[in-house]
Enzyme design. Structure first.
Site, PDB file in Angstrom:
ATOM      1  N   GLY A 113       0.835  -1.198   0.000  1.00 56.64           N
ATOM      2  CA  GLY A 113       0.000   0.000   0.000  1.00 56.64           C
ATOM      3  C   GLY A 113       0.867   1.244   0.000  1.00 56.64           C
ATOM      4  O   GLY A 113       2.090   1.164   0.112  1.00 56.64           O
ATOM      5  N   LYS A 114       0.244   2.397  -0.136  1.00 56.86           N
ATOM      6  CA  LYS A 114       0.966   3.675  -0.094  1.00 56.86           C
ATOM      7  C   LYS A 114      -0.036   4.783   0.192  1.00 56.86           C
ATOM      8  O   LYS A 114      -1.219   4.666  -0.144  1.00 56.86           O
ATOM      9  CB  LYS A 114       1.663   3.948  -1.434  1.00 56.86           C
ATOM     10  N   GLY A 115       0.434   5.864   0.789  1.00 58.04           N
ATOM     11  CA  GLY A 115      -0.470   6.967   1.090  1.00 58.04           C
ATOM     12  C   GLY A 115       0.272   8.269   1.235  1.00 58.04           C
ATOM     13  O   GLY A 115       1.476   8.354   1.008  1.00 58.04           O
TER      14      GLY A 115
END
Length: 454
Positions: A113-115
């Site tokens: 994931g990434k944010g």
């Protein structure tokens, strides 16, 4: 024709993976994996939200916040939070997509994931950064957890920001758990975490040197870009192992060594202090052994080099710069940054590998070469779960093992699926892509995320 908006960074990451899979024997041996690629290219969940915060003048400010929860087949979503004005959904999807396969290569139980947010920490007071982090976590805390999604730092998010976000999460959720990595050592952090990506990169390239018969780092000239955590600790480890570091850089320009001595430990300590104060390398008081090149990346200005390690940001090595590195005698390129080389640059390196065989440049992609950072994040998660702390030597030894396994996993997978001429070095980009993809695809199949016709 796609009904999606243009997402150039994500499309580049997808094409790079798809190209290497198509140009191997994987789909001939396992045609069903085409379905897995189609399914895996769509995130399981994308969260987009507004972040409203108050500046020091009492004015309302608003930013866009994101979390791309891409794939959880191997474990909780895992990937950094980036605070930078360039942040958009395309960049976070590219980073999250890469993160899936990078995490798979560590051998640890982590999804991808990434944010982040399009907030610019530069020029902000400590109070403004604290208020932003609390406002950001006021929404994000609803979507993360130690067994769900465990973010970490990235560009613009260091120990201070992780601390503010962790405190905001603890208050909102009324739980003290390992929901973020990169924490302070006194409240759940791991030794070697700040150094991990840089150290891991150097350990990985060490295996490239050894396998190809190039020996050790002693006497090798190494060009680095960037001046953040990855570049700083890679440079320190390189110097410790006997290499000469000839460059560092930031968005304002490049710092390049003019003589044989290279950049020193004292120089790197000064750079660390500058970056801790959130200043540019233009503030660096360089002596006669270094020169500052305004607005340039280092690759065409470093003279003869043996190794190039891009450690700044995506697409920082172009086709022309790749050709320049070949002309400068460079034999090893490994990405400390995510997708540091353009597709055209990778093509230059891979074509050279095929044509020159044993005398060629050998390129390693970021998903393998820089997986040390997330690997030690995974080790931090393990320590949090067991409520204990490992020693520096224990963590460093585990990091070395993970980087060794990532190298040989990619190497041996390339030998299995990618045809190579006699004397040709295996394609680490193809091998790493295939190894990471197959592990994730098989887990997705076992869990019913995709299936084959009977």
């Amino acid at each position: 024709m796609s009904n999606l908006p243009s997402e150039p960074e994500f499309e580049q990451a997808y094409k790079e993976l798809a190209y290497t899979l198509e140009n191997s024997s994987l789909f001939q041996k396992h045609p069903e994996y085409r379905t897995a690629l189609t399914v895996a290219s769509i995130p399981e969940r994308v969260i987009q939200f507004r972040v409203v915060w108050e500046d020091d003048n009492g004015n309302v400010q608003v930013n866009r916040g994101y979390r791309v929860q891409f794939n959880s087949a191997l474990g909780p979503y895992k990937g950094g939070l980036r605070l930078h004005p360039s942040v958009n959904l395309s960049i976070l999807k590219f980073l999250g997509f890469e993160q899936i396969f990078k995490n798979a290569l560590t051998g640890l139980s982590m999804g991808g994931g990434k944010g982040g947010a399009d907030f610019d920490p530069k020029g902000k007071s400590d109070a403004e950064i604290r208020r932003f982090c609390c406002a950001f976590m006021a929404e994000l805390h609803k979507h993360i957890g130690a067994d769900t999604d465990v973010p970490a730092g990235d560009i613009g998010v260091g120990g201070r920001e992780i601390g503010y976000m962790f405190g905001a999460y603890r208050k909102a959720a009324n739980r003290f758990e390992g929901v973020l990595t990169g924490k302070g050592l006194s409240w759940g952090g791991s030794l070697i975490r700040p150094e991990a990506t840089g150290y891991g990169l150097v350990y990985y390239v060490g295996h490239m040197l050894e396998y190809s018969g190039a020996g050790s780092y002693a006497g090798k000239r190494v060009a680095l870009s960037g001046s953040g955590n990855v570049a700083q600790y890679a440079a320190l480890k390189l110097i410790e192992l006997g290499a000469t570091v000839v460059s560092l850089s930031d968005s304002k320009g490049a710092l390049v060594a003019t003589g044989e001595s290279g950049i020193t430990v004292e120089d790197i300590n000064a750079v660390m202090a500058i970056k801790e104060a959130r200043q540019s390398l233009t503030s660096f008081q360089h002596a006669g052994h270094l020169k500052w090149i305004e607005g340039a990346r280092p690759w065409l200005h470093v003279g003869k080099v043996d190794i190039a390690l891009p450690c700044a940001t995506q697409n920082e090595v172009s086709k022309e710069e790749a050709e320049g590195l070949l002309a400068a005698g460079c034999k090893f390129v490994a990405e400390g940054s995510n997708m540091g080389c353009t597709l055209e640059a990778i093509e230059v390196f891979e074509n050279n590998r095929k044509e020159k065989k044993g005398e060629a440049v050998w390129y390693a992609p970021g998903k393998a070469a820089n997986c040390g950072g997330v690997a030690v994040s995974g080790l931090e998660m393990a320590q949090n779960s067991q409520r204990l702390n490992w020693t520096q030597a224990e963590v460093d030894e585990k990091l070395k093992d993970i980087m060794k396994n990532a190298f040989f996993n990619g190497l041996n997978t390339a030998k299995t699926y990618v045809e190579a001429a006699e004397g040709e070095l295996p394609s680490l980009v193809a091998g790493s892509n295939i190894a990471g993809f197959v592990k994730v695809a098989q887990a997705m199949h076992d869990q019913g995320d995709w299936w084959s016709k009977n």
